[in-house]
Write a protein that holds these residues in place. Structure first.
Motif, PDB file in Angstrom:
ATOM      1  N   ASN A  99      41.469 -27.065  68.450  1.00  0.00           N
ATOM      2  CA  ASN A  99      42.291 -27.224  67.241  1.00  0.00           C
ATOM      3  C   ASN A  99      43.714 -26.761  67.466  1.00  0.00           C
ATOM      4  OD1 ASN A  99      40.732 -28.460  65.370  1.00  0.00           O
ATOM      5  ND2 ASN A  99      39.802 -26.557  64.626  1.00  0.00           N
ATOM      6  N   THR A 103      47.070 -28.981  66.981  1.00  0.00           N
ATOM      7  CA  THR A 103      48.149 -28.538  66.090  1.00  0.00           C
ATOM      8  C   THR A 103      49.471 -28.476  66.843  1.00  0.00           C
ATOM      9  OG1 THR A 103      46.583 -27.213  64.811  1.00  0.00           O
ATOM     10  CG2 THR A 103      48.894 -26.629  64.607  1.00  0.00           C
ATOM     11  N   CYS A 155      51.739 -21.556  67.065  1.00  0.00           N
ATOM     12  CA  CYS A 155      51.605 -22.765  66.243  1.00  0.00           C
ATOM     13  C   CYS A 155      50.400 -22.679  65.320  1.00  0.00           C
ATOM     14  CB  CYS A 155      51.493 -24.003  67.137  1.00  0.00           C
ATOM     15  SG  CYS A 155      53.038 -24.406  67.973  1.00  0.00           S
ATOM     16  N   ALA A 156      49.260 -22.231  65.867  1.00  0.00           N
ATOM     17  CA  ALA A 156      48.020 -22.221  65.088  1.00  0.00           C
ATOM     18  C   ALA A 156      47.988 -21.097  64.066  1.00  0.00           C
ATOM     19  CB  ALA A 156      46.823 -22.104  66.026  1.00  0.00           C
ATOM     20  N   ALA A 160      50.834 -23.409  61.349  1.00  0.00           N
ATOM     21  CA  ALA A 160      49.793 -24.181  60.668  1.00  0.00           C
ATOM     22  C   ALA A 160      49.638 -23.711  59.228  1.00  0.00           C
ATOM     23  CB  ALA A 160      48.462 -24.052  61.411  1.00  0.00           C
ATOM     24  N   ARG A 161      49.983 -22.431  58.976  1.00  0.00           N
ATOM     25  CA  ARG A 161      49.910 -21.932  57.602  1.00  0.00           C
ATOM     26  C   ARG A 161      51.143 -22.306  56.804  1.00  0.00           C
ATOM     27  NH1 ARG A 161      47.865 -16.019  59.292  1.00  0.00           N
ATOM     28  NH2 ARG A 161      45.795 -16.662  59.995  1.00  0.00           N
ATOM     29  N   ARG A 164      51.968 -27.951  55.703  1.00  0.00           N
ATOM     30  CA  ARG A 164      50.786 -28.793  55.606  1.00  0.00           C
ATOM     31  C   ARG A 164      51.044 -30.040  56.447  1.00  0.00           C
ATOM     32  NH1 ARG A 164      48.777 -25.871  55.927  1.00  0.00           N
ATOM     33  NH2 ARG A 164      48.116 -24.148  54.722  1.00  0.00           N
ATOM     34  N   TRP A 165      49.989 -30.670  56.912  1.00  0.00           N
ATOM     35  CA  TRP A 165      50.165 -31.821  57.814  1.00  0.00           C
ATOM     36  C   TRP A 165      51.135 -32.847  57.268  1.00  0.00           C
ATOM     37  CZ3 TRP A 165      48.708 -32.423  62.666  1.00  0.00           C
ATOM     38  CH2 TRP A 165      47.799 -31.479  63.171  1.00  0.00           C
ATOM     39  N   TRP A 168      54.704 -32.277  58.108  1.00  0.00           N
ATOM     40  CA  TRP A 168      55.158 -32.366  59.492  1.00  0.00           C
ATOM     41  C   TRP A 168      55.590 -33.758  59.855  1.00  0.00           C
ATOM     42  CZ3 TRP A 168      50.382 -29.809  62.172  1.00  0.00           C
ATOM     43  CH2 TRP A 168      50.299 -28.474  61.748  1.00  0.00           C
TER      44      TRP A 168
END
Length: 170
Positions: A99, A103, A155-156, A160-161, A164-165, A168
């Motif tokens: 994951n 990410t 990054c993770a 990532a927090r 939100r996707w 990006w």
């Protein structure tokens, strides 16, 4: 990248293996690795103590207010050393490899994660980083990947927090 934005450090700890630390500045939806510290104990024939690693961390962050230090969760002794000094907030890195790589790859492709050209060790590792062709599952060849690991932790765990996707892809 001056004093505006928020600064973080991500660390892949090593004693015999390389210890890689990256200083990040996050602003306006992008993260830039502005400096790094990379120490190879085997190559230098001198494994650093946790206190020596901590001194390198202080040098790396000189002049920056650091929000959080993200450290490989297996580095218990070093996490303890940083906490004992009482200067930085330490967070254990999110360490799901596949994951984390997804990410990181998505953020890189979206131009959200940038490396300054002075970060020669991580740029060198990027060139050497590859998926394991012999493996049936997604697996990375685990060598020359210490800076890659610290970038993935950052990054993770932090980005990532933050994003939100959907954000990006803009």
């Amino acid at each position: 990248a001056g004093m505006d934005g928020r600064s973080y450090v991500s660390i892949d700890y090593g004693t015999h293996n390389p210890c890689s630390m990256g200083l990040w500045c996050v602003q306006a939806g992008r993260a830039v690795r502005i400096r790094e510290s990379y120490y190879d104990g085997r190559k230098n024939q001198h494994p650093r103590t946790d206190e020596e690693h901590y001194a390198a961390l202080e040098q790396l962050t000189h002049g920056y207010y650091i929000q959080q230090i993200i450290v490989d969760p297996s580095a218990a002794s070093f996490i303890e050393t940083i906490r004992r000094h009482g200067r930085y907030l330490v967070v254990q890195a999110e360490n799901d490899v596949v994951n984390g790589i997804r990410t990181t790859a998505a953020l890189l492709q979206a131009g959200r994660v940038l490396l300054h050209e002075s970060c020669t060790d991580s740029l060198r590792e990027f060139g050497a980083y590859c998926w394991d062709e012999k493996s049936r599952q997604d697996k990375v060849v685990k060598e020359n990947d210490h800076a890659m690991d610290d970038i993935r932790y950052f990054c993770a765990t932090v980005l990532a927090r933050e994003y939100r996707w959907a954000d990006w892809r803009r």
